[in-house]
Design a protein around this motif. Sequence first.
Motif, PDB file in Angstrom:
ATOM      1  N   GLU A  26       0.838  -1.210   0.000  1.00  0.00           N
ATOM      2  CA  GLU A  26       0.000   0.000   0.000  1.00  0.00           C
ATOM      3  C   GLU A  26       0.868   1.253   0.000  1.00  0.00           C
ATOM      4  O   GLU A  26       0.589   2.219  -0.711  1.00  0.00           O
ATOM      5  N   LEU A  27       1.953   1.233   0.789  1.00  0.00           N
ATOM      6  CA  LEU A  27       2.864   2.376   0.835  1.00  0.00           C
ATOM      7  C   LEU A  27       3.580   2.557  -0.501  1.00  0.00           C
ATOM      8  O   LEU A  27       3.783   3.681  -0.962  1.00  0.00           O
ATOM      9  N   VAL A  28       3.960   1.438  -1.122  1.00  0.00           N
ATOM     10  CA  VAL A  28       4.619   1.494  -2.439  1.00  0.00           C
ATOM     11  C   VAL A  28       3.682   2.112  -3.474  1.00  0.00           C
ATOM     12  O   VAL A  28       4.085   2.916  -4.312  1.00  0.00           O
ATOM     13  N   SER A  29       2.395   1.775  -3.376  1.00  0.00           N
ATOM     14  CA  SER A  29       1.416   2.311  -4.328  1.00  0.00           C
ATOM     15  C   SER A  29       1.236   3.814  -4.182  1.00  0.00           C
ATOM     16  O   SER A  29       0.740   4.483  -5.079  1.00  0.00           O
ATOM     17  N   LYS A  30       1.663   4.359  -3.022  1.00  0.00           N
ATOM     18  CA  LYS A  30       1.542   5.796  -2.785  1.00  0.00           C
ATOM     19  C   LYS A  30       2.803   6.566  -3.173  1.00  0.00           C
ATOM     20  O   LYS A  30       2.928   7.745  -2.863  1.00  0.00           O
ATOM     21  N   GLY A  31       3.756   5.860  -3.805  1.00  0.00           N
ATOM     22  CA  GLY A  31       4.920   6.568  -4.341  1.00  0.00           C
ATOM     23  C   GLY A  31       6.240   6.272  -3.678  1.00  0.00           C
ATOM     24  O   GLY A  31       7.279   6.811  -4.086  1.00  0.00           O
ATOM     25  N   TYR A  34      10.197   0.289  -2.503  1.00  0.00           N
ATOM     26  CA  TYR A  34       9.940  -0.848  -1.608  1.00  0.00           C
ATOM     27  C   TYR A  34      10.809  -0.753  -0.361  1.00  0.00           C
ATOM     28  O   TYR A  34      10.341  -1.032   0.757  1.00  0.00           O
ATOM     29  N   GLU A  35      12.058  -0.333  -0.529  1.00  0.00           N
ATOM     30  CA  GLU A  35      12.979  -0.209   0.611  1.00  0.00           C
ATOM     31  C   GLU A  35      12.474   0.833   1.612  1.00  0.00           C
ATOM     32  O   GLU A  35      12.469   0.607   2.825  1.00  0.00           O
ATOM     33  N   ASP A  36      12.054   1.993   1.085  1.00  0.00           N
ATOM     34  CA  ASP A  36      11.538   3.052   1.962  1.00  0.00           C
ATOM     35  C   ASP A  36      10.240   2.624   2.633  1.00  0.00           C
ATOM     36  O   ASP A  36      10.011   2.915   3.813  1.00  0.00           O
ATOM     37  N   ALA A  37       9.372   1.932   1.883  1.00  0.00           N
ATOM     38  CA  ALA A  37       8.099   1.469   2.440  1.00  0.00           C
ATOM     39  C   ALA A  37       8.338   0.473   3.564  1.00  0.00           C
ATOM     40  O   ALA A  37       7.673   0.525   4.616  1.00  0.00           O
ATOM     41  N   ALA A  38       9.283  -0.435   3.384  1.00  0.00           N
ATOM     42  CA  ALA A  38       9.601  -1.426   4.422  1.00  0.00           C
ATOM     43  C   ALA A  38      10.165  -0.747   5.659  1.00  0.00           C
ATOM     44  O   ALA A  38       9.836  -1.110   6.793  1.00  0.00           O
ATOM     45  N   LEU A 259      11.074  11.125   9.173  1.00  0.00           N
ATOM     46  CA  LEU A 259      10.342  12.381   8.984  1.00  0.00           C
ATOM     47  C   LEU A 259      10.260  12.758   7.505  1.00  0.00           C
ATOM     48  O   LEU A 259       9.223  13.241   7.035  1.00  0.00           O
ATOM     49  N   GLU A 260      11.342  12.548   6.773  1.00  0.00           N
ATOM     50  CA  GLU A 260      11.326  12.885   5.347  1.00  0.00           C
ATOM     51  C   GLU A 260      10.408  11.950   4.555  1.00  0.00           C
ATOM     52  O   GLU A 260       9.677  12.395   3.666  1.00  0.00           O
ATOM     53  N   LEU A 261      10.417  10.661   4.899  1.00  0.00           N
ATOM     54  CA  LEU A 261       9.535   9.716   4.211  1.00  0.00           C
ATOM     55  C   LEU A 261       8.078   9.961   4.592  1.00  0.00           C
ATOM     56  O   LEU A 261       7.176   9.832   3.753  1.00  0.00           O
ATOM     57  N   ASN A 262       7.859  10.317   5.833  1.00  0.00           N
ATOM     58  CA  ASN A 262       6.511  10.626   6.288  1.00  0.00           C
ATOM     59  C   ASN A 262       5.966  11.830   5.530  1.00  0.00           C
ATOM     60  O   ASN A 262       4.811  11.874   5.119  1.00  0.00           O
ATOM     61  N   HIS A 263       6.834  12.829   5.328  1.00  0.00           N
ATOM     62  CA  HIS A 263       6.459  14.025   4.560  1.00  0.00           C
ATOM     63  C   HIS A 263       6.169  13.654   3.105  1.00  0.00           C
ATOM     64  O   HIS A 263       5.199  14.121   2.506  1.00  0.00           O
ATOM     65  N   LEU A 264       7.028  12.786   2.533  1.00  0.00           N
ATOM     66  CA  LEU A 264       6.834  12.346   1.158  1.00  0.00           C
ATOM     67  C   LEU A 264       5.514  11.594   1.003  1.00  0.00           C
ATOM     68  O   LEU A 264       4.785  11.772   0.026  1.00  0.00           O
TER      69      LEU A 264
END
Length: 516
Positions: A26-31, A34-38, A259-264
């Motif tokens: 689901e996170l990958v589908s939002k942009g 896969y590494e960042d989503a995991a 924080l940066e990934l959360n913002h993204l």
Amino acid sequence: MAEKVIQDYDVVSIEKKETRATHVEELVSKGLTYEDAAFLDGVSKKEESRIFHKVDVRLVPMLALLYLIAHIDRANIGNAKIEGLEASLNMEKTDYNVAVAIFFVPYILGEVPSNMLLTRFRPSWYIGGLVLAWGIVMTFTGVVQSFGGLCATRFLLGLFEAGFFPGAIFLVGQWYPPAKTQTRMAMFYCSSALSGAFSGLLAFGIAKMDGTAGYEGWRWIFILEGIASVALGAFCFIALPDSPARSTKWLKPDEIRFLELNHLLYRGKRQTEDVQGPKKKFQWSVLWQVVTDPFLYLQALVFMSNAVPNYGLKFTMPQIIRNMGFTSSRAQLLTAPPYACGAISALVSALLADRYVWRMPFIVGAQTLLIVAYTILFVKAEYIADNIGLCYFAVFVACVGIYPILPGCNAWTINNLAGPSKRAAGIAFMICLGNCGGIPGSFIFLESEKPKYPTGFGSSLSFAAAGIVAALTLEFSFWTINKRNARHTEAEWREKYTEGQLEKMGDRSPLFKYSL
């Protein structure tokens, strides 16, 4: 029995893995990659709360202190008035109202350009410079010798204060996801309410310096509070956080990454992409999107349902309480309790709105309290000396109703603007329009109409009612659009539009979900 336990454990483990895999997808589908989503999925709720708490400790108190001093500096003219300002400067008729209103001319016009400049500089330097400048202006207000001099300093004060509030709202949006914005905004916005309390208490004490160094007491109010602003502005340069990437001294690498990934994830772009370089061309298309957005005009009307009653009351409350028969000193002190209740109501309302992720009920509830308060004052203020208890209670109710509106309105607005450029320009544009309410708010309480103030109380009542209509219209519009867009799946929308088209649409994209 042991085999049964092992089997159950295996089933639970498999379910957990499947759930986690689904969430990562689901996170990958939002942009996200896969590494960042995991990585993001691996951050527990407890760890997430700990990271945001670290941000809270650094960012929120600083913004709260700045907002406190900003409101003290713009509203202390009301305290100075009952300490002899008008007599010293030979002011008469509507001179006081003009001096109050002139602040809003540069304040309104400067908000959008200021927020566009903010994206080109470090927030700590830009905001610190603004605070330093208005502190110097406030200090010199204490030595003006004429009505013209007072108007000049009020104009400059409005010019330098213009960029702070929209800049602070933009900064909050850079650090926090939508569901966590209103509580943080309320934490520093409730300092606006406390500024009224502190302003009265400070004025009570400072006015006793009357005659010191040959200056009247009202002059010392401006001088000492201005010096405090100068000191705070200088402190901003080292104390105000800019972004996670620039906060390596107090954030660990994994915390910065979170924080940066959360913002993204929630805001659509990495923060390194949010700041425009000095060579980047001005985006006229963004400005066009902002000025043609009907929802921003409705949000501005919600903002005005606070601005008109708020500024009218803030600049006049010492006089209203003095009309009840109290001395100037006692009136200064009695302004504090209503403002303190307003601060509490702003915080409680924001906590509930963020908990339920729903803005409208808490905004409309506050606006309803305003209608109750100003109805009482409109009917009873003519004989205020015979209705002291009831009218003072109505002042309390007005403050409790005024202060929850803006945190809710600003959170609602910033959560429904997609893309950093439109978010910066859009929130500034909405606040710019909303702060136009400061001009009528400066003129509705006329000295010739005291103690009844039919124009003042009647206008405040009308703007509160208009704000309710605007808030309900926004809620219905957002709910309708979300329901219409949900009739098709994300895959269907992506078949109809290219990725570039969807990104260009911003918050008009059918994949964008409006926050209620």
